[in-house]
Design a protein around this motif. Structure first.
Motif, PDB file in Angstrom:
ATOM      1  N   GLY A 175       0.790  -1.224   0.000  1.00  0.00           N
ATOM      2  CA  GLY A 175       0.000   0.000   0.000  1.00  0.00           C
ATOM      3  C   GLY A 175       0.822   1.274   0.000  1.00  0.00           C
ATOM      4  N   PHE A 176       2.133   1.165   0.275  1.00  0.00           N
ATOM      5  CA  PHE A 176       3.039   2.311   0.160  1.00  0.00           C
ATOM      6  C   PHE A 176       3.415   2.488  -1.315  1.00  0.00           C
ATOM      7  N   HIS A 177       3.313   3.711  -1.823  1.00  0.00           N
ATOM      8  CA  HIS A 177       3.569   3.932  -3.246  1.00  0.00           C
ATOM      9  C   HIS A 177       4.593   5.036  -3.456  1.00  0.00           C
ATOM     10  N   GLN A 178       5.762   4.643  -3.955  1.00  0.00           N
ATOM     11  CA  GLN A 178       6.803   5.604  -4.300  1.00  0.00           C
ATOM     12  C   GLN A 178       6.398   6.457  -5.510  1.00  0.00           C
ATOM     13  N   VAL A 179       5.654   5.883  -6.433  1.00  0.00           N
ATOM     14  CA  VAL A 179       5.179   6.540  -7.666  1.00  0.00           C
ATOM     15  C   VAL A 179       6.369   7.074  -8.479  1.00  0.00           C
ATOM     16  N   ASP A 180       7.240   6.162  -8.866  1.00  0.00           N
ATOM     17  CA  ASP A 180       8.351   6.502  -9.756  1.00  0.00           C
ATOM     18  C   ASP A 180       7.903   6.400 -11.209  1.00  0.00           C
ATOM     19  N   ILE A 181       6.835   7.105 -11.523  1.00  0.00           N
ATOM     20  CA  ILE A 181       6.298   7.178 -12.871  1.00  0.00           C
ATOM     21  C   ILE A 181       5.768   8.588 -13.079  1.00  0.00           C
ATOM     22  N   ARG A 182       5.464   8.916 -14.325  1.00  0.00           N
ATOM     23  CA  ARG A 182       4.961  10.254 -14.646  1.00  0.00           C
ATOM     24  C   ARG A 182       3.669  10.138 -15.457  1.00  0.00           C
ATOM     25  N   GLY A 183       2.977  11.274 -15.542  1.00  0.00           N
ATOM     26  CA  GLY A 183       1.812  11.324 -16.413  1.00  0.00           C
ATOM     27  C   GLY A 183       0.536  10.864 -15.741  1.00  0.00           C
ATOM     28  N   PRO A 207      -8.796 -11.908 -13.818  1.00  0.00           N
ATOM     29  CA  PRO A 207      -7.336 -11.743 -13.766  1.00  0.00           C
ATOM     30  C   PRO A 207      -6.820 -10.679 -14.730  1.00  0.00           C
ATOM     31  N   ASP A 208      -7.483 -10.519 -15.879  1.00  0.00           N
ATOM     32  CA  ASP A 208      -7.052  -9.488 -16.823  1.00  0.00           C
ATOM     33  C   ASP A 208      -7.281  -8.091 -16.267  1.00  0.00           C
ATOM     34  N   LEU A 209      -8.337  -7.922 -15.483  1.00  0.00           N
ATOM     35  CA  LEU A 209      -8.654  -6.608 -14.925  1.00  0.00           C
ATOM     36  C   LEU A 209      -7.757  -6.249 -13.742  1.00  0.00           C
ATOM     37  N   LEU A 210      -7.057  -7.227 -13.199  1.00  0.00           N
ATOM     38  CA  LEU A 210      -6.167  -6.951 -12.072  1.00  0.00           C
ATOM     39  C   LEU A 210      -4.815  -6.412 -12.532  1.00  0.00           C
ATOM     40  N   ALA A 211      -4.506  -6.556 -13.815  1.00  0.00           N
ATOM     41  CA  ALA A 211      -3.251  -6.040 -14.352  1.00  0.00           C
ATOM     42  C   ALA A 211      -3.344  -4.525 -14.509  1.00  0.00           C
ATOM     43  N   VAL A 212      -2.219  -3.852 -14.346  1.00  0.00           N
ATOM     44  CA  VAL A 212      -2.156  -2.389 -14.425  1.00  0.00           C
ATOM     45  C   VAL A 212      -2.071  -1.967 -15.892  1.00  0.00           C
ATOM     46  N   GLN A 213      -2.975  -1.098 -16.321  1.00  0.00           N
ATOM     47  CA  GLN A 213      -2.906  -0.579 -17.682  1.00  0.00           C
ATOM     48  C   GLN A 213      -1.818   0.490 -17.779  1.00  0.00           C
ATOM     49  N   ARG A 214      -1.093   0.464 -18.876  1.00  0.00           N
ATOM     50  CA  ARG A 214       0.042   1.359 -19.065  1.00  0.00           C
ATOM     51  C   ARG A 214      -0.460   2.737 -19.532  1.00  0.00           C
ATOM     52  N   THR A 215      -0.977   3.517 -18.600  1.00  0.00           N
ATOM     53  CA  THR A 215      -1.440   4.870 -18.927  1.00  0.00           C
ATOM     54  C   THR A 215      -0.373   5.926 -18.649  1.00  0.00           C
ATOM     55  N   PHE A 216       0.731   5.540 -18.019  1.00  0.00           N
ATOM     56  CA  PHE A 216       1.751   6.467 -17.544  1.00  0.00           C
ATOM     57  C   PHE A 216       3.025   6.320 -18.357  1.00  0.00           C
ATOM     58  N   THR A 217       3.987   7.157 -18.080  1.00  0.00           N
ATOM     59  CA  THR A 217       5.282   7.124 -18.765  1.00  0.00           C
ATOM     60  C   THR A 217       6.388   6.894 -17.736  1.00  0.00           C
ATOM     61  N   PRO A 218       7.580   6.477 -18.178  1.00  0.00           N
ATOM     62  CA  PRO A 218       8.671   6.201 -17.232  1.00  0.00           C
ATOM     63  C   PRO A 218       9.120   7.451 -16.480  1.00  0.00           C
ATOM     64  N   TRP A 219       9.724   7.218 -15.323  1.00  0.00           N
ATOM     65  CA  TRP A 219      10.238   8.328 -14.519  1.00  0.00           C
ATOM     66  C   TRP A 219      11.365   9.054 -15.240  1.00  0.00           C
ATOM     67  N   ARG A 220      12.249   8.301 -15.834  1.00  0.00           N
ATOM     68  CA  ARG A 220      13.357   8.923 -16.573  1.00  0.00           C
ATOM     69  C   ARG A 220      12.850   9.477 -17.886  1.00  0.00           C
ATOM     70  N   ARG A 221      13.020  10.753 -18.069  1.00  0.00           N
ATOM     71  CA  ARG A 221      12.556  11.394 -19.299  1.00  0.00           C
ATOM     72  C   ARG A 221      13.391  10.902 -20.481  1.00  0.00           C
ATOM     73  N   GLY A 222      12.761  10.840 -21.637  1.00  0.00           N
ATOM     74  CA  GLY A 222      13.465  10.440 -22.841  1.00  0.00           C
ATOM     75  C   GLY A 222      13.463   8.953 -23.099  1.00  0.00           C
ATOM     76  N   ILE A 223      12.875   8.177 -22.174  1.00  0.00           N
ATOM     77  CA  ILE A 223      12.773   6.731 -22.358  1.00  0.00           C
ATOM     78  C   ILE A 223      11.381   6.408 -22.892  1.00  0.00           C
ATOM     79  N   SER A 224      11.287   5.572 -23.894  1.00  0.00           N
ATOM     80  CA  SER A 224       9.982   5.221 -24.435  1.00  0.00           C
ATOM     81  C   SER A 224       9.194   4.417 -23.410  1.00  0.00           C
ATOM     82  N   ALA A 225       7.872   4.557 -23.469  1.00  0.00           N
ATOM     83  CA  ALA A 225       7.017   3.900 -22.479  1.00  0.00           C
ATOM     84  C   ALA A 225       7.197   2.391 -22.486  1.00  0.00           C
TER      85      ALA A 225
END
Length: 422
Positions: A205-213, A296-314
């Motif tokens: 339940g602790f979330h660092q949130v090393d993602i953007r967007g 089980p398919d609905l439990l997977a996280v959808q890739r709506t965000f981008t990587p923390w490091r800028r310039g890296i493709s999602a």
């Protein structure tokens, strides 16, 4: 292994002391985040700064303290920030205050938003007289690979039992000298705890949130564990549409203040008559899919965000959870209904969600005319045993009337399956 809790009074908010790492530059900007979770009448918290900010103290914010001088400690990480030493030493300075009645010390940043009641519930599972170091690592595989898979990342927050915190405070200064080559404050705490022989107890339940967007994919597929923290909120979009970040978080906290344990908990139910799959991420959003979506398919996280490091493709970044792609074509996505309002009384909780219908998409008549979803539930108040053996709740869908869908969330039956076809 979880030790049985000691036979004392239940752990409450007053047994927890929060130590927030901040600075004179960031503290004024982060006040809206702090106000979301800090309550002066029930929350014990202190903010440690390099120097006091301008202006008088605000009664609705944690009291501010100036950190002790750390210039005597070496820092040798190339290109890093010496402030990592000051932030790490917040642990010692908080403990050395000797406040009474403390069972747990919780550490985080000034942009860490805590969900305090859920945190207290999680900590209640553990015996505070034993040595515990509780938190979670990064969502980003690369960050864990670089720093450690066994370290609690500091922005997501971590908790240390009082007995361990006292021991850590006694030896921390020697560790700060020995680990001058490390980058961050959390790595220094992790290394010193490792020398004390203590490993991380992982709580998702602790979330660092090393993602953007856009956090939508992460928030709609939260694990069964209670939501404890969110971090890096300046780096993500507002979590609700047509709002700024503060407004969006205030709306989420309307749900938090009504039923904290249920926030973001995912319940899935099926409208077999209209062949619809409905996923309720309570207090945030309801997604309606045409056809049968397996659980089980609905439990997977959808890739709506981008990587923390800028310039890296999602697609080139790797994460610590199961992923599914988020369709680029809006018409191939489920119809989403976001939280609009919430009410509670002695009969239960009613949360209301309004939809974002994309006009040009071809939808079935039932879904095309759907405008509102109302979810009824009982306040989720799990006891300690239930928090140790979590189970997803079920839901029922009533017939759609005048563009409105009604859903009832309830406990699942003993042998009940969450499935379209039984």
């Amino acid at each position: 292994m979880i030790h049985e809790a000691a036979p004392t009074t239940p752990t409450s908010r007053r047994h927890v002391v929060f130590a927030v790492a901040s600075s004179s530059l960031s503290f004024p900007r982060r006040r809206p985040y702090l106000r979301l979770w800090y309550c002066p009448n029930s929350t014990r918290a202190l903010a440690f700064l390099d120097r006091l900010p301008d202006g008088d103290p605000a009664p609705d914010l944690p009291p501010t303290l100036v950190s002790e001088d750390t210039s005597r400690f070496p820092y040798t990480f190339p290109g890093g920030l010496r402030s990592a030493i000051r932030v790490a030493r917040v642990v010692k300075e908080a403990v050395d205050r000797g406040e009474l009645g403390v069972r747990w010390y919780v550490f985080g940043d000034d942009d860490t938003v805590f969900f305090v009641d859920n945190l207290v519930s999680v900590l209640s599972k553990y015996d505070h007289t034993k040595w515990y170091y509780i938190g979670s690592n990064s969502e980003c595989y690369e960050h864990n690979f670089k720093f450690s898979f066994d370290m609690a990342f500091g922005g997501g927050g971590f908790a240390i039992s009082r007995s361990l915190a006292v021991a850590l405070a006694r030896v921390l200064d020697s560790c700060l000298v020995r680990y001058s080559h490390l980058y961050g404050s959390d790595a220094r705490i992790f290394s010193c705890l490792a020398e004390l022989g203590v490993g991380l107890t992982h709580e998702p339940g602790f979330h660092q949130v090393d993602i953007r967007g856009n956090l939508f994919g992460l928030l709609t597929a939260h694990p069964l564990s209670p939501l404890v923290s969110l971090h890096h909120l300046d780096a993500v979009d507002p979590i609700f549409p047509n709002m700024n970040r503060t407004q969006a978080l205030e709306l989420l906290f309307e749900a938090v203040n009504v039923d904290p344990a249920r926030v973001l908990q995912q319940s899935v139910c099926y409208d077999r008559t209209n062949s619809l799959t409905i996923s309720v991420s309570w207090g945030y959003a309801v997604r309606v899919f045409e056809g049968n979506e397996l659980l089980p398919d609905l439990l997977a996280v959808q890739r709506t965000f981008t990587p923390w490091r800028r310039g890296i493709s999602a697609g080139s970044s790797h994460y610590m959870f199961n992923m599914r792609e988020f369709p680029k074509d809006p018409c191939k996505r489920p119809v989403t209904f976001f939280l609009h309002s919430i009410f509670s009384d002695e009969n239960g909780v009613q949360s209301n969600y309004k939809g974002q219908i994309i006009a040009h998409c071809v939808r079935g008549s039932t879904l095309k005319n759907l405008r509102r979803i109302t979810v009824f539930s009982r306040k989720l108040e799990p006891d300690i045993e239930q928090t140790r053996a979590l189970r997803r709740q079920c839901c029922d869908v009533l017939p759609i009337v005048n563009g409105s869908m009604v859903i009832h969330i309830r406990q699942c039956g003993d042998n009940e399956l969450i499935s379209m076809h039984l």
